[in-house]
Design an enzyme around this catalytic site. Sequence first.
Site, short mmCIF file in Angstrom:
data_model
loop_
_atom_site.label_atom_id
_atom_site.label_comp_id
_atom_site.label_asym_id
_atom_site.label_seq_id
_atom_site.Cartn_x
_atom_site.Cartn_y
_atom_site.Cartn_z
N HIS A 1 30.95 -20.92 77.16
CA HIS A 1 29.85 -20.30 77.42
C HIS A 1 28.97 -19.47 76.38
O HIS A 1 28.07 -19.00 76.88
CB HIS A 1 30.32 -19.16 78.14
CG HIS A 1 31.22 -17.96 77.57
ND1 HIS A 1 32.55 -18.45 76.86
CD2 HIS A 1 31.06 -16.75 77.02
CE1 HIS A 1 33.02 -17.52 76.02
NE2 HIS A 1 32.04 -16.45 76.26
N ASP B 1 39.42 -12.44 71.69
CA ASP B 1 37.75 -12.37 71.68
C ASP B 1 37.71 -12.06 70.15
O ASP B 1 38.06 -11.15 69.69
CB ASP B 1 37.32 -11.83 72.62
CG ASP B 1 35.79 -11.65 72.25
OD1 ASP B 1 35.01 -12.68 72.57
OD2 ASP B 1 35.02 -10.57 71.81
N ASP C 1 41.10 -12.97 79.09
CA ASP C 1 40.28 -12.47 77.76
C ASP C 1 40.51 -11.17 77.24
O ASP C 1 40.32 -10.28 78.22
CB ASP C 1 38.97 -12.96 78.22
CG ASP C 1 38.04 -13.36 76.98
OD1 ASP C 1 38.17 -13.00 75.92
OD2 ASP C 1 37.33 -14.37 77.38
C1 GLC Z 1 32.88 -13.78 72.08
C2 GLC Z 1 32.44 -14.31 73.18
C3 GLC Z 1 30.98 -13.87 73.56
C4 GLC Z 1 30.67 -12.44 73.22
C5 GLC Z 1 31.04 -11.80 71.86
C6 GLC Z 1 31.27 -10.41 71.89
O1 GLC Z 1 32.28 -14.63 70.90
O2 GLC Z 1 32.82 -15.56 73.47
O3 GLC Z 1 30.37 -14.32 74.69
O4 GLC Z 1 29.40 -12.20 73.45
O5 GLC Z 1 32.41 -12.54 71.74
O6 GLC Z 1 32.29 -10.09 72.76
#
Ligand code: GLC
Length: 539
Positions: free
Chosen positions: A331, A206, A104
């Site tokens: 998640h 992300d 990630d």
């Molecule tokens: C993405 C992730 C999430 C996180 C956000 C900030 O949406 O999937 O879990 O809180 O980015 O990094």
Amino acid sequence: MPYRDVHETAWWRADVLYQIYPRSFQDTNGDGIGDLEGIRRRLDHLVSLGVDAVWISPIFASPMADFGYDVSDYRAIDPIFGTMEDFDRLLDEAHRNGLKVILDYVPNHTSDEHPWFIESRASRRNAKRDWYVWRDARADGGPPTNWQSEFGGSAWTFDDATGQFYYHAYLSKQPDLNWRNPEVVAAMLDVLRFWFDRGVDGFRVDAIHHLFEDENLRDDPVNPEWHEGLPPAQRLLRSNSMDQPEVHGAIALMRGVATCYVNERLLIGEAYLPIERLMAYYGIELSGFHLPFNFHLISTPWQPKCIAALVDDYERALPPGGWPNWVLGNHDRPRVVTRLGPRQARIAAMLLLTLRGTPTIYQGEEIGMADVPVPHNRIRDRFAFNAPAFGRDPERTPMQWDASAYAGFSSVEPWLPVAADFREHNMTIQSADPSSMLSLYRSLIAMRRREAALAIGSYTLVQASEHMLAYERRHGERRLLIALNFGERFEELESLSPPAKLLLSTDPERQTDGFAHAPRLNPQEGIVAELAPPEVVVR
Ligand code: GLC
């Protein structure tokens, strides 16, 4: 080996991806939090499930304000998860088992404890000041714009020491990097190279739609359609703080790095956007993400006509050569079983694994895990503190492996509670039960590996009525019919060419005898059936 078109199908087209949320997969060091060694010990589950690649949510050094999505060192493994040696061992063993490993990448923001930000906030003249987004207050002393954090409240935090605000699309502990600064771009692209050089097969990228904000600091307009059911940030139409045109140049640079490796490395982008805007993330002439995540199955009303329309819109919007992908959960979103109920979740599994496009399974989906109610005193997700209805703990609870204490996840009380029914509802019990969700997932994935029609074939809608969705997947002469009964009654199939042979049903009670003559689906049943090869046209 998974099915591959021996000619030129890229691996990520025919593969099934599996998301691991590492904190909740398997604990081995007795701290109640999952770790890399836990993933390594559970590789046999992934192999027997039949998936081809795992995406692991962030494992890098982090203060864990957002559980790893707040990175303080992109090149180090957080001790909670283990060491770099643990990572190398996992990568090696995954590869030896034929599994690809996708990590990630969090380019939008770092942790406020990242050395870059510590320098940046030290003084206005610091060399890294411009690595983040610092702005003066408005004349009235308020934040520079009305932009809202995804987690609620202003997206600007005032820093007393230097008298300016910094921007954060998420928590104040997640300051946004300034991607207009070439030094940031260079440093962040080096992060990709670092992991690709170690052998990582790709990245899930992300929050990409947040990478840039309007340079002229225009306020976001108010969203006239906002209601209590929507997250607080959606009170505004984020036309100035999200999805800005510059993002595509940055993605093309990331893709440029991935392309330079033998066996091009996969880039999957996370962007929650309407279909038309999502398509731009494939990039001009496919210079962007291989797969911009398509989350629309999570939000589309669960009705055959709506899903057929979604597939149609999405397929039609795809750029030439663009490859689709589908997701039921992750998640950040309530689990599919909780949204649809256990029986429809079986239909959803069949849909996910028979649509045209790369499917991603979220850990626990394969055993039908549901959201776990988390009592107030055990809430961990900071989003839940601001907006309780959107807390993400319930979908992040520990994987239910077996009937032993804490579901075999840990030897101590885990960081989030384990589902109350784990003794009856776990991987080990389901593994031995041919009618379980796990057996259904295994069969569907095995079928997808065997059948080129499912992995890479064409898609044609056959029927979308009130309760029934049916479509054909075809590769060469091979034709498969998928029919899904969303309703509570028996449904007749309107297929023009009757199915020749039933291959798989979601309904353990299904009798196969006579199916070809009277194609009728049981309530809430989904099937995959063989169709006769296309008729030969004699001229
Ligand atoms: C993405 C992730 C999430 C996180 C956000 C900030 O949406 O999937 O879990 O809180 O980015 O990094």
